[in-house]
Structures are given as C-alpha cells and as structure tokens.
Design a protein around this motif. Structure first.
Motif, PDB file in Angstrom:
ATOM      1  N   GLY A  68       0.807  -1.206   0.000  1.00  0.00           N
ATOM      2  CA  GLY A  68       0.000   0.000   0.000  1.00  0.00           C
ATOM      3  C   GLY A  68       0.840   1.255   0.000  1.00  0.00           C
ATOM      4  N   ALA A  69       1.991   1.208   0.688  1.00  0.00           N
ATOM      5  CA  ALA A  69       2.883   2.369   0.707  1.00  0.00           C
ATOM      6  C   ALA A  69       3.393   2.686  -0.695  1.00  0.00           C
ATOM      7  N   ASP A  70       3.661   1.656  -1.490  1.00  0.00           N
ATOM      8  CA  ASP A  70       4.105   1.872  -2.865  1.00  0.00           C
ATOM      9  C   ASP A  70       3.025   2.591  -3.674  1.00  0.00           C
ATOM     10  N   LEU A  71       1.791   2.160  -3.498  1.00  0.00           N
ATOM     11  CA  LEU A  71       0.701   2.775  -4.252  1.00  0.00           C
ATOM     12  C   LEU A  71       0.475   4.220  -3.816  1.00  0.00           C
ATOM     13  N   LEU A  72       0.545   4.464  -2.514  1.00  0.00           N
ATOM     14  CA  LEU A  72       0.390   5.835  -2.028  1.00  0.00           C
ATOM     15  C   LEU A  72       1.471   6.745  -2.614  1.00  0.00           C
ATOM     16  N   ALA A  73       2.706   6.256  -2.604  1.00  0.00           N
ATOM     17  CA  ALA A  73       3.817   7.061  -3.122  1.00  0.00           C
ATOM     18  C   ALA A  73       3.646   7.353  -4.605  1.00  0.00           C
ATOM     19  N   ALA A  74       2.969   6.445  -5.321  1.00  0.00           N
ATOM     20  CA  ALA A  74       2.761   6.631  -6.759  1.00  0.00           C
ATOM     21  C   ALA A  74       1.511   7.452  -7.067  1.00  0.00           C
ATOM     22  N   GLY A  75       0.785   7.863  -6.026  1.00  0.00           N
ATOM     23  CA  GLY A  75      -0.386   8.702  -6.244  1.00  0.00           C
ATOM     24  C   GLY A  75      -1.676   7.959  -6.504  1.00  0.00           C
ATOM     25  N   VAL A  76      -1.705   6.646  -6.238  1.00  0.00           N
ATOM     26  CA  VAL A  76      -2.944   5.886  -6.402  1.00  0.00           C
ATOM     27  C   VAL A  76      -3.938   6.338  -5.340  1.00  0.00           C
ATOM     28  N   THR A  77      -5.161   6.605  -5.743  1.00  0.00           N
ATOM     29  CA  THR A  77      -6.175   7.139  -4.836  1.00  0.00           C
ATOM     30  C   THR A  77      -7.169   6.058  -4.430  1.00  0.00           C
ATOM     31  N   PRO A  78      -7.946   6.297  -3.367  1.00  0.00           N
ATOM     32  CA  PRO A  78      -8.919   5.287  -2.935  1.00  0.00           C
ATOM     33  C   PRO A  78     -10.125   5.224  -3.858  1.00  0.00           C
ATOM     34  N   PHE A  79     -10.902   4.161  -3.706  1.00  0.00           N
ATOM     35  CA  PHE A  79     -12.139   4.019  -4.458  1.00  0.00           C
ATOM     36  C   PHE A  79     -13.127   5.095  -3.998  1.00  0.00           C
ATOM     37  N   PRO A  80     -13.922   5.641  -4.912  1.00  0.00           N
ATOM     38  CA  PRO A  80     -14.823   6.740  -4.540  1.00  0.00           C
ATOM     39  C   PRO A  80     -16.073   6.244  -3.826  1.00  0.00           C
ATOM     40  N   LEU A  81     -16.714   7.160  -3.118  1.00  0.00           N
ATOM     41  CA  LEU A  81     -17.995   6.897  -2.480  1.00  0.00           C
ATOM     42  C   LEU A  81     -19.126   7.351  -3.396  1.00  0.00           C
ATOM     43  N   VAL A  82     -20.303   6.752  -3.210  1.00  0.00           N
ATOM     44  CA  VAL A  82     -21.496   7.238  -3.896  1.00  0.00           C
ATOM     45  C   VAL A  82     -21.822   8.617  -3.328  1.00  0.00           C
ATOM     46  N   PRO A  83     -21.902   9.637  -4.156  1.00  0.00           N
ATOM     47  CA  PRO A  83     -22.143  10.991  -3.621  1.00  0.00           C
ATOM     48  C   PRO A  83     -23.588  11.193  -3.209  1.00  0.00           C
ATOM     49  N   SER A 328     -17.325   1.987  -0.456  1.00  0.00           N
ATOM     50  CA  SER A 328     -17.268   2.076  -1.911  1.00  0.00           C
ATOM     51  C   SER A 328     -18.196   1.038  -2.528  1.00  0.00           C
ATOM     52  N   GLY A 329     -18.502   1.228  -3.790  1.00  0.00           N
ATOM     53  CA  GLY A 329     -19.408   0.309  -4.452  1.00  0.00           C
ATOM     54  C   GLY A 329     -20.856   0.641  -4.139  1.00  0.00           C
ATOM     55  N   PRO A 330     -21.781  -0.190  -4.618  1.00  0.00           N
ATOM     56  CA  PRO A 330     -23.205   0.135  -4.519  1.00  0.00           C
ATOM     57  C   PRO A 330     -23.885  -0.302  -3.234  1.00  0.00           C
ATOM     58  N   GLY A 331     -23.168  -0.970  -2.319  1.00  0.00           N
ATOM     59  CA  GLY A 331     -23.821  -1.578  -1.167  1.00  0.00           C
ATOM     60  C   GLY A 331     -24.651  -0.618  -0.339  1.00  0.00           C
ATOM     61  N   THR A 332     -24.102   0.558  -0.051  1.00  0.00           N
ATOM     62  CA  THR A 332     -24.810   1.495   0.819  1.00  0.00           C
ATOM     63  C   THR A 332     -26.084   2.005   0.181  1.00  0.00           C
ATOM     64  N   ILE A 333     -26.020   2.405  -1.078  1.00  0.00           N
ATOM     65  CA  ILE A 333     -27.213   2.943  -1.736  1.00  0.00           C
ATOM     66  C   ILE A 333     -28.255   1.854  -1.980  1.00  0.00           C
ATOM     67  N   ILE A 334     -27.836   0.610  -2.145  1.00  0.00           N
ATOM     68  CA  ILE A 334     -28.790  -0.496  -2.271  1.00  0.00           C
ATOM     69  C   ILE A 334     -29.658  -0.577  -1.018  1.00  0.00           C
ATOM     70  N   VAL A 335     -29.017  -0.467   0.146  1.00  0.00           N
ATOM     71  CA  VAL A 335     -29.748  -0.582   1.411  1.00  0.00           C
ATOM     72  C   VAL A 335     -30.680   0.606   1.623  1.00  0.00           C
ATOM     73  N   VAL A 336     -30.153   1.823   1.486  1.00  0.00           N
ATOM     74  CA  VAL A 336     -30.931   2.987   1.922  1.00  0.00           C
ATOM     75  C   VAL A 336     -31.862   3.537   0.857  1.00  0.00           C
ATOM     76  N   ALA A 337     -31.651   3.205  -0.428  1.00  0.00           N
ATOM     77  CA  ALA A 337     -32.447   3.853  -1.463  1.00  0.00           C
ATOM     78  C   ALA A 337     -32.983   2.930  -2.549  1.00  0.00           C
TER      79      ALA A 337
END
Length: 766
Positions: A68-83, A328-337
């Motif tokens: 993970g440290a290698d990816l952070l150093a290379a600028g890899v970002t986390p998976f996005p949240l459903v806005p 991340s992914g659709p799990g949260t919006i599946i439950v609430v909406a």
C-alpha cells in the motif's frame, strides 16, 4: 433463415461455448505473463504496523512486491464513495478510504495487504510465505447486532453508532394515523441473510502496459467494461480514460458481483506498468468467497395496517443493512435507497413510513447481487401479506386481489415517488390461479398427507425496478459484404443478450440473422453503462431498435440519390430499396460499397422514459418429510410480464436461473463469519451449499405480453433479476404454510432440513 422478435431462436453464443472455443481471461495470456498473488489480512480489524518483504524479494522467480505504501507514493487514490447520501445526522456521509492495498489499517479478513509478482504462480505463492507482516489487533464486530450495540467499538469516527448512511421516506404522521384506526396490524421481523454470487468463473484480470503509447490494456471478467475503464482511470490511477482500454471476452457468470472495480484489478494494472510485464491474477474459489462482493445481509421489520375488510391502510418499515467494512461500491445505496423503491410492491398502500440504515462491520463488502435490494424489499411485503392473510383467515390470493393497484390507475405514483407506467396485476393473478390449478390444491394436500408428508403452498405477486441509468449509446455499420455490425457497451455473461440483439437487428434491418455481428466487451469501441440492473434488453435492446431505424433512414437517403428518386417513393424489403411500382432497386450491401469508407455508419444515443417495472405471479408447492425435515419443491408456476418478449426460451432461462438463486437463499445458502475471530466459516464449497438441478421440479413458466412497456420503443421490460426477486418469499411462505397448523409461525432463512426438524421437534414437545 430469419429469426425476428418473439421466436425461441437457439442462442448464437452457445456453439463456441459448447465447443470449447470461448475466450475467457485465461485463454488470452501472452508470452512472458507474470503471475500475481495477494497476501490478505488474517484479522477482521488491525493496525498495519509493518511489512518485511526482504526475504521474499530475493526468492526464486520473484519480479517484485507491491504494498500500500508503494501505491500511495505513486499517487494511487482510494475508491470513490457514492455521492449525495446523508449520514445519521443528515450530513454528507463518509467512510474509511478504501485503497487497493491496505495502508494503515485492515478492516476485514481477506482484505488485500500486499501483492507478489513472480514468473509463476507457484513461485509467487512460495514467496508470499516469506513475507512478515506485523499487525496490532483492534476491537471488531461482524454482525449487525454487535455493530449497533451500545458498547460497540466505533469503526469509523464519522459513522455515529456505526451507521454510514441513513434515509427516511414517506409520511410518518399520516402513517401513525392510519395505524391508529386499523382493525388489524400484521407484523414480521427477520434476517435476510448474507449470501454470495457463486459464478462458475471466478474473477480474473490480465493487465498490460505499453510504454510507447502510455496505455493500459486490462482484460478482465466483468459486466461493464466502459464503466470499469472510467473507474480505473479516473478514480484510482489518475490517468485520462483514453489511456485505459478494458477488454472483456466471455464471462462465466456475473450476477452483479462483477459490476465493480476491485483492488486486484487496480493492482494488476499498476504492477504491469511498474514491472514492464503482463501481469495476471486469477482468484481461487476461496479467495472469491473471501473478497468477491457479497449480497443481502439485512435485518427487516415491517408492520401492515389493515381495515376489517383486509384493505391496507399503511405500512411501516425498518431496514438495517450490513454493508461491510468500506463504503465504496453500490452496497450502501442499495440498502438505503434502491431496495425501498419497490417496498410497496404491486399494492395500493396509501401511506408509508420507511427508515433505512447502512451499517458498517468488519466483514467483506456487500454489493450488488442479483436483484440488489429488490428481493429484500419484496420478501418483506410478501411475508407481511401472507402473515396478514393468516391472521385474518383470508385466502392469501384474495387478500392480494383486494389490494392491487388497478390498471385504470396507471400511470401510478407510489408513496416512494416512483411511477409505474403499466401493469395489469389483477389479470396476472387470475391467469396464474388458473395455470397453477389453485382450486384443486386441497386434493393434492390430501394426497401428500396420505404419504405422510406435510404440504404447503404460497403465492407471490410482485414487481421489480429495472434500468439503471436511462440511456445507452450504440453504433451500427452496414458492411459492403452485407454484414451488419453493432457495437455496444452491454456485456454478455451467460444471459443470452447477444442472441437477443441479433433477433432485434435481424427484424429491424430485415436481414438474415447470420449477417448480424454483435461487437461488445471493448471500451475502445463502445461507451455506456454496461449490463447491470436488468438494463441490457430494456435499454440496450431499445437502442438496437433505434439505431436500426436511424441507419435505414440514412440508407434510404443514400438509395434515393443512387436511384435518382424521392426517399418517399422507396420501399424497403429483404435488405433492398426498390422504387415503388418498378424493378429498379439497390441493396444495402451495394450502397455500403459505394461509400468512401465502404460502410454505412450510424451512432444513436437511446434515452428511455424511466425505469421499467416487470412483474410476476409465482405459485410454489412444497412437501416436507416430518421425520427428517427435508423440503421438496414439487410444483412451481410462474407468469411473468416482461413486456414484449424477444426470445421466449431466453426469458424462461433467465426466470429459471433467478428462481434457482432465490431457492438457494431460501433453503440452503448463508455466508457465516465467526463473531469472535471474524473468520469466514463458509470459505469453500465444502461449507457453502448451493442448489443443484435435482433440487427442482420442472418449472412451469409462462409469459404475458398483454401490457407492454410504454416508455421505450421496444416495449420490453427487464427480466434478468425477476425470478430472484419473487422466488424467495414464495418458497419461504410455502414452507410456513405447511408448518403453521403445527403452531410454527416463523423461521429464519435458510430453511435447512436441520432447522425444519428442530422446529418440528419443538412443536411436538410444546
């Protein structure tokens, strides 16, 4: 021979699959491909103190190690949240950043921590044994009950009570008023247990990087190549989308699980660039069970207020869903909406009060699994309808009939604000009662009793919401040799969509079926959402109709110029334009050959008027052996309104497959974590049971095309998830119908023979 819409044409993709010439990820490995394996967290929650990979780096065949440290150093970002989702306080929600490899903390058993790249998989696995990872274990929870307990550890500071997101729908005061004047209130409370998508082909990814062009090529097993390209490029690697090409060949099952970008996909792509080699990863079955998105895992409570005649006055619902460790992914919006969209089913329910919460635990992520929230919602309303019928001593079919939305109420707006464009639910019920021989049931029950068996029956009337994102772009090219190419971002994964497109285009273009070539699975040639949410035919098929019409309109103008005639004077038949009343004509192929590009090209963006609402009526009859608790499904009848049917055989296959997965949840499937250690107890097919062909009778499936969809040019509604949405409550209610005379009112799924036997023993002892 032409095969147009409405015929049971044999699937065009089956020949290559049955002959073993299909192209899966494993069939496309170039020379020099390196193997990747992952080290995964053995803890449900721990601080990642250090990773010592010195010994592994010098092991035989090792090309490199990624952390993970290698990816952070290379600028890899986390998976996005459903806005746009609110948390429990009504503020914008947040969740722990989910990186392709853990950076500071692991949050579920099986989370990816580091990757080994070696010449062979065996060498990578051997080197993985040499990596020393120091963890500091932290308090964890694996169940909804534990996560919501007053003394539960806080898993994310901004998730009060471990609730990621929460929503409320309806009119609470009006609902309270309805319940205050109710003659009867039916109540149910149950767990919709966690299950998994057991696709025949586990996930796999092959990544390559071309330093000359700066482009990644990722070949993977997924449902939506263009969408995955966007997620990989923009959300993780931070490169322009045109620098990533995603290619998908044949897919051995998706079921929603293969609709998202996974950590393994991202790490493969990054490693291909880092090490200058093609990199391939294939999940083992146990890895898939650990880290492929799970489904369901909701606790649902419902109350139904009825008057003395059985008319529904109001509905209260409480949904609490376990979405796992990350947001991340659709799990949260599946439950609430998403699930709540269909919570009132096919019934006129005047008022609603619904609360939904997405809760985090230290378990694998919950995401889309065939139905994605709609099976859970329909299970609740159909369980409530049967409970109310039993309480009020009414025929369950009659109670449903009294509460249907009527055809003359269409278009109908539900308390959730969803609009149904079409549907004739009383007609569907009446026809299904006839097809299932409803009136002769008591004779069959007596015959079962004479053989020492308990017999039960249930009916479900339901609908579902289909059509995620209501537009799709497709392209068509008529070639000089007469072939018609169509390019789509939709993706075949066993559902027969390639064949359905061939039928649509064959009819619309009036060409032979073997002249139609469907090009899919390449983000370079088609942009779009892909095959999720039962949208492939409803939206993608509609796009095929529209692009065919647009192409013929363009070709008509070209033919008019070639024949020196007015476009209005041309007749079109058998791929030829003819001047009416003459023998002067020109064919599509000849027109294409005359063009500078040697083809006639057209791109069409299809927009439909909203979601479609396929609906069904299912009847299931079961027998129980009281000595063993074994359940046998002895009759199953379905009538499905999926609008216009393109291929009846494919529709039947989709309904059958959906019912099989629904029965799996009802009777045998359950993902189970050890609450103390967070370990996955059901980590293989030795521990996780799935249905087989011999668990089913012949399913008597019928289609009803009398109410086509009104908001798309094809008239079709979705079908891929329909059987899964209604099958589970139908089977469970049938089992409870058999057991209710013995005083057994409720059992939690799965209804295994052991659970049935124990309930029978308790009833006898009472």
């Amino acid at each position: 021979m032409k095969f147009g819409i409405g015929q049971s044409m044999a699937r065009v993709e089956d020949q290559r699959l049955l002959q073993g010439t299909g192209q899966f990820v494993d069939d496309a490995l170039p020379a020099g491909t390196a193997a990747m394996v992952f080290l995964r967290s053995p803890y449900p929650r721990a601080r990642l103190v250090s990773i010592d990979a010195a010994a592994a780096r010098t092991a035989d065949g090792v090309i490199g190690i990624v952390t993970g440290a290698d990816l952070l150093a290379a600028g890899v970002t986390p998976f996005p949240l459903v806005p746009g989702l609110p948390n429990a306080e009504g503020k914008p929600w947040s969740a722990p950043p989910y990186y392709p490899l853990a950076t500071d903390e692991v949050r579920f058993v099986g989370q990816t921590v580091a990757a080994i790249v070696a010449e062979t998989r065996a060498q990578a696995e051997a080197a993985a044994e040499l990596v020393v990872i120091d963890y500091e274990e932290l308090p964890s929870v694996t169940t909804l009950e534990a996560a919501r307990a007053p003394d539960a550890p806080t898993l994310w500071p901004e998730a009060t009570g471990n609730v990621f997101a929460a929503m409320r729908f309806g009119n609470p005061q009006a609902c309270d008023d309805a319940f205050a004047k109710a003659a009867h209130v039916a109540k149910v409370s149950f767990m919709n247990q966690r299950i998994l998508a057991m696709s025949l082909e586990p996930r796999g990814t092959l990544a390559q990087f071309d330093p000359a062009s700066g482009r990644f090529t990722v070949r993977t097993s997924c449902q939506n190549p263009a969408t995955l390209r966007g997620a990989l490029a923009g959300s993780v690697l931070n490169v322009p989308p045109e620098q990533v090409r995603v290619v998908v060949g044949d897919v051995g099952g998706g079921f929603g699980m293969k609709s998202v970008l996974y950590p393994e996909d991202a790490v493969c792509a990054w490693a291909a660039r880092k090490f200058g080699r093609p990199v391939f990863w294939r999940a083992s079955r146990s890895e898939e069970f650990l880290s492929g998105n799970h489904g369901r895992d909701q606790h649902n409570e419902g109350e139904l207020a009825l008057d003395a005649e059985g008319k529904v006055l109001g509905l209260r619902v409480r949904i609490v869903g376990n979405v796992g460790a990350y947001g991340s992914g659709p799990g949260t919006i599946i439950v609430v909406a998403i699930g709540p969209k269909v919570i009132t089913g096919v019934y006129h329910i005047p008022t609603l009060d619904l609360r939904s919460e997405a809760v985090t635990t230290n378990t694998n992520l919950v995401g889309a699994y065939r139905g994605a929230g709609r099976p859970e919602a329909i299970f609740l309303i159909e369980r409530l309808m049967d409970q109310a019928a039993a309480d009020m001593k009414l025929d369950p079919a009659e109670l449903r009939r009294r509460n249907f939305i009527q055809p003359e109420q269409m278009p109908y707006t539900t308390p959730m604000g969803e609009q149904f464009d079409s549907g004739n639910f009383p007609h569907m019920l009446a026809r299904t009662l006839y097809l299932s021989d409803w009136k002769q049931y008591e004779q069959r029950r007596a015959q079962s009793q004479a053989r020492g068996k308990l017999r039960g029956r249930a009916i479900s009337t339901f609908l579902e919401w289909t059509g995620v994102v209501h537009e799709e772009t497709v392209s068509m090219q008529v070639q000089a040799d007469g072939r018609v190419f169509v390019f789509t971002a939709m993706q075949a994964m066993g559902q027969g969509i390639e064949s359905s497109y061939v039928q649509i285009v064959s009819e619309a273009m009036d060409v032979e079926a073997d002249q139609v070539v469907v090009i899919q699975g390449d983000s370079d040639v088609a942009e779009g959402i892909g095959s999720v949410g039962s949208r492939s035919l409803y939206i993608g098929g509609s796009a095929m109709v529209s692009v065919s019409k647009d192409t013929l309109a363009k070709a008509r103008d070209l033919a008019a110029d070639a024949l020196e005639a007015s476009p209005a004077d041309l007749e079109y038949r058998d791929a030829r334009f003819t001047i009416a009343g003459t023998d002067r004509a020109i064919g599509l192929a000849e027109l294409a050959a005359r063009q500078p590009e040697k083809h006639i090209a057209m791109t069409t963006k299809q927009t439909v008027g909203g979601p479609s609402w396929p609906n069904s009526c299912h009847v299931c009859e079961i027998e129980i052996d009281p000595e063993t608790g074994e359940i046998s499904i002895v009759r199953y009848t379905t009538l499905d309104d999926v609008g216009r049917v393109v291929n009846p055989m494919i529709v039947a296959g989709q309904v059958h497959g959906g019912i099989a997965q629904a029965v799996g949840q009802a009777l045998m499937e359950r993902v189970h974590y050890d609450p103390a250690s967070g370990q996955l107890f059901t980590g293989s097919l030795m521990d996780y049971s799935v249905p087989r062909a011999d668990n089913f009778p012949r399913i008597d499936q019928h289609c009803d095309e009398s109410t086509p969809c009104k908001i798309n040019p094809l008239g079709a509604k979705g079908v891929g998830e329909l059987g899964t949405v209604g099958g589970t409550p139908t089977v469970v209610n049938a089992v409870l119908d058999a057991l209710r005379p013995l005083g057994i009112e409720h059992l939690e799924m799965p209804l295994t023979s052991e659970r049935i036997w124990q309930a029978l023993q308790s009833a006898r002892a009472a």
